[in-house]
Structure formats: C-alpha cells, structure tokens
Design a protein around this motif. Structure first.
Motif, PDB file in Angstrom:
ATOM      1  N   GLY A 178      34.065  18.379  46.015  1.00 52.37           N
ATOM      2  CA  GLY A 178      34.495  18.083  44.661  1.00 52.37           C
ATOM      3  C   GLY A 178      34.936  19.327  43.914  1.00 52.37           C
ATOM      4  N   VAL A 179      34.236  20.438  44.139  1.00 53.00           N
ATOM      5  CA  VAL A 179      34.604  21.710  43.503  1.00 53.00           C
ATOM      6  C   VAL A 179      35.926  22.203  44.055  1.00 53.00           C
ATOM      7  N   VAL A 180      36.106  22.077  45.371  1.00 52.03           N
ATOM      8  CA  VAL A 180      37.353  22.494  46.004  1.00 52.03           C
ATOM      9  C   VAL A 180      38.540  21.741  45.411  1.00 52.03           C
ATOM     10  N   LEU A 181      38.431  20.406  45.397  1.00 50.23           N
ATOM     11  CA  LEU A 181      39.532  19.585  44.897  1.00 50.23           C
ATOM     12  C   LEU A 181      39.781  19.815  43.413  1.00 50.23           C
ATOM     13  N   SER A 182      38.711  20.001  42.639  1.00 47.81           N
ATOM     14  CA  SER A 182      38.862  20.260  41.214  1.00 47.81           C
ATOM     15  C   SER A 182      39.582  21.583  40.976  1.00 47.81           C
ATOM     16  N   THR A 183      39.229  22.594  41.769  1.00 44.03           N
ATOM     17  CA  THR A 183      39.862  23.910  41.642  1.00 44.03           C
ATOM     18  C   THR A 183      41.351  23.828  41.946  1.00 44.03           C
ATOM     19  N   ILE A 184      41.688  23.150  43.043  1.00 43.78           N
ATOM     20  CA  ILE A 184      43.086  23.022  43.432  1.00 43.78           C
ATOM     21  C   ILE A 184      43.871  22.226  42.388  1.00 43.78           C
ATOM     22  N   ALA A 185      43.272  21.111  41.943  1.00 49.26           N
ATOM     23  CA  ALA A 185      43.950  20.259  40.964  1.00 49.26           C
ATOM     24  C   ALA A 185      44.212  21.019  39.667  1.00 49.26           C
ATOM     25  N   HIS A 186      43.232  21.795  39.221  1.00 47.74           N
ATOM     26  CA  HIS A 186      43.400  22.572  37.984  1.00 47.74           C
ATOM     27  C   HIS A 186      44.518  23.588  38.142  1.00 47.74           C
ATOM     28  N   ASP A 187      44.559  24.264  39.288  1.00 49.57           N
ATOM     29  CA  ASP A 187      45.569  25.291  39.504  1.00 49.57           C
ATOM     30  C   ASP A 187      46.963  24.679  39.582  1.00 49.57           C
ATOM     31  N   MET A 188      47.066  23.511  40.198  1.00 48.98           N
ATOM     32  CA  MET A 188      48.366  22.849  40.276  1.00 48.98           C
ATOM     33  C   MET A 188      48.812  22.346  38.912  1.00 48.98           C
ATOM     34  N   ARG A 189      47.862  21.808  38.151  1.00 51.08           N
ATOM     35  CA  ARG A 189      48.202  21.242  36.849  1.00 51.08           C
ATOM     36  C   ARG A 189      48.760  22.295  35.896  1.00 51.08           C
ATOM     37  N   ARG A 190      48.197  23.493  35.955  1.00 50.76           N
ATOM     38  CA  ARG A 190      48.649  24.511  34.996  1.00 50.76           C
ATOM     39  C   ARG A 190      50.061  24.993  35.293  1.00 50.76           C
ATOM     40  N   HIS A 191      50.578  24.718  36.493  1.00 48.09           N
ATOM     41  CA  HIS A 191      51.967  25.029  36.802  1.00 48.09           C
ATOM     42  C   HIS A 191      52.871  23.807  36.660  1.00 48.09           C
ATOM     43  N   LEU A 192      52.320  22.620  36.925  1.00 50.09           N
ATOM     44  CA  LEU A 192      53.128  21.405  36.783  1.00 50.09           C
ATOM     45  C   LEU A 192      53.421  21.086  35.319  1.00 50.09           C
ATOM     46  N   THR A 193      52.458  21.368  34.434  1.00 47.75           N
ATOM     47  CA  THR A 193      52.630  21.031  33.017  1.00 47.75           C
ATOM     48  C   THR A 193      53.892  21.635  32.412  1.00 47.75           C
ATOM     49  N   PRO A 194      54.124  22.952  32.561  1.00 48.25           N
ATOM     50  CA  PRO A 194      55.367  23.495  31.987  1.00 48.25           C
ATOM     51  C   PRO A 194      56.621  23.006  32.696  1.00 48.25           C
ATOM     52  N   ILE A 195      56.541  22.740  34.007  1.00 55.57           N
ATOM     53  CA  ILE A 195      57.714  22.217  34.722  1.00 55.57           C
ATOM     54  C   ILE A 195      58.109  20.854  34.156  1.00 55.57           C
ATOM     55  N   ILE A 196      57.111  19.982  33.964  1.00 52.73           N
ATOM     56  CA  ILE A 196      57.379  18.663  33.394  1.00 52.73           C
ATOM     57  C   ILE A 196      57.887  18.788  31.958  1.00 52.73           C
TER      58      ILE A 196
END
Length: 257
Positions: free
Chosen positions: A36-54
């Motif tokens: 759960g920590v692994v997936l949360s870490t990855i998801a957070h890191d992806m989200r912070r780059h996807l947000t400005p792209i969107i």
C-alpha cells in the motif's frame, strides 16, 4: 492572474508497473515496505506531474486561440517538462522490476568516462542551475548505458535539493582501481542517520519523489562490483559518490543485485 500562472500553482515540478508486477522493495534494515505504501508513493509522484499536464491541456483546448505566443510557449514547456518526468519515473519502475525478476545483463566495453559525461550534459534537465563538470576521467571497462543512468539519477537528485541559481558539480577521476564519480549539490546535506538508508527502495528524502533514483544508482554500481555512498560537503551540501572498478565482474555476465 494569467492562465499559465494558475497552472503553475497546481504543480509543475519522474514509472508505474502493471497490476501483475511483483514488487518486493526493502525498507530500513531490510524491512519489507507494505504494498500500500509502494502504490501510494508511486500514485502521488505520478499525480504531481499529471496535474499540470491535464491543466495545461484544458487551458489550450479552451483558451488556446486567446493566448499569446509567450503563454503558449510556456504551456508547451510545462507539458514537456512534466511528461519527461513521468517518462523518467516509468523507466525507474521498469528497471526495478528487471532487477527483482531476473537480474541484469551488463555489457562492458572500454568507456571514456569524461567524454560520456560531456555528451550527456546537454540532455540533463537542471532547470536554471549551473552545471559544471570537473576532472579528466579514466577509460574503464564498464557498461556505458548504466553509467548514463547513474549520472542522470544523481543529477536529478541534486536538482531536487539545489536552489535555483546554485551550482551542481559533476566530477570524475581515476583512483587507481577504476572510476570515481561524484555529483555535488548545494542543498541542506544528508543527516548522518539516513546516509545509508537513503539508497533503499522508496526511501525519498525531504524533497519527496519516488525514492527510486538513488536505489537504482546503488544497484547499477554494485552490479559493476562497485559501490555508492554520500558524504558531507564543507560549507553545506552533499556529495554523492560512485566507484566503478576496472575489473568488477565478467564481461556481459548476468549479475543479480
């Protein structure tokens, strides 16, 4: 407030496995990191780059015809910067999975370390931080592709902790047994208590991120028979060091971490 400024406020600051990917990262002292920590870490890191792209894409779709040339150029820069970070993150996850699944094939050949670094520098994203390369560097029998990954990951780590306008310094030299490579930042340094743990999987520092870059640096160094470590810089900052020995293993041999 301009549209590009609004986008920056959402985050403009780098790789996701498939659902079947098996991850077994080690935490401090070899402890298992919960999935759960692994997936949360990855998801957070992806989200912070996807947000400005969107956000930029929506702005261009809705207001593109009203934007000036400078604003459109800024939108492209924001999108490209974050897309490249996502690509970098994907490569890190793929690399981690390759290590966990079957080891790694290394392809050694005589490599001029300084020439390789000089050729790589124009491709490194350091923002508005001066990047300097010192030393002549030896010619050693290593995998040049893995050395490029080591340098890239160390520079991206240094960028996270170096204030804009402050320098990042890459240095290389022969220590008599192989190549000694360092990347020095202008950040706050690394506390003694985490100087070893910072190279573990998913052990990101205060700047955040996936925590995989330094872990892969360690693995890429060890697969050559070398090592990676961090030391303090007098006056502030940290110096990340890698030693790659000249004869650190069989040519083109499969080596597991």
């Amino acid at each position: 407030m301009s549209t590009t400024r609004e986008i920056r406020k959402k985050g403009t600051s780098s790789r996701l496995p498939s659902a079947s990917t098996h991850l077994s990262p080690a935490g401090v002292d070899g402890e298992q990191v919960p999935q759960g920590v692994v997936l949360s870490t990855i998801a957070h890191d992806m989200r912070r780059h996807l947000t400005p792209i969107i956000g930029v894409s929506q702005t261009l779709l809705t207001h593109g015809s009203k934007l000036g040339d400078a604003e459109r150029a800024e939108c492209v820069k924001i999108t490209l910067r974050n897309a490249l970070q996502l690509e970098h993150l994907i490569h890190e996850m793929i690399d981690l999975q390759r290590f966990d699944a079957a080891g790694w094939i290394i392809h050694r050949r005589p490599t001029d370390v300084r020439a390789l670094i000089d050729a790589l520098v124009p491709e490194l994203d350091v923002g508005n931080r001066p990047l300097r390369v010192d030393g002549d560097g030896p010619i050693v029998n290593i995998d040049p592709g893995l050395l490029e990954r080591i340098i890239d990951n160390l520079v991206q780590n240094a960028k996270s902790y170096t204030p804009p306008g402050s320098p990042i310094i890459i240095a290389t030299q022969s220590d008599g047994t192989g190549a000694h490579i360092t990347v020095q930042d202008s950040g706050p340094g690394v506390p003694d208590g985490i100087k070893t743990a910072i190279f573990d999987d998913f052990r990101s520092g205060p700047a955040g991120g996936s925590g995989l870059g330094l872990s892969l640096v360690k693995r890429f160094s060890e697969i050559h028979g070398g090592r990676a470590w961090v030391e303090d810089v007098r006056g502030g900052g940290a110096r990340f060091c890698v030693h790659l020995p000249e004869g650190g293993g069989a040519l083109d041999g499969r080596r597991k971490h």
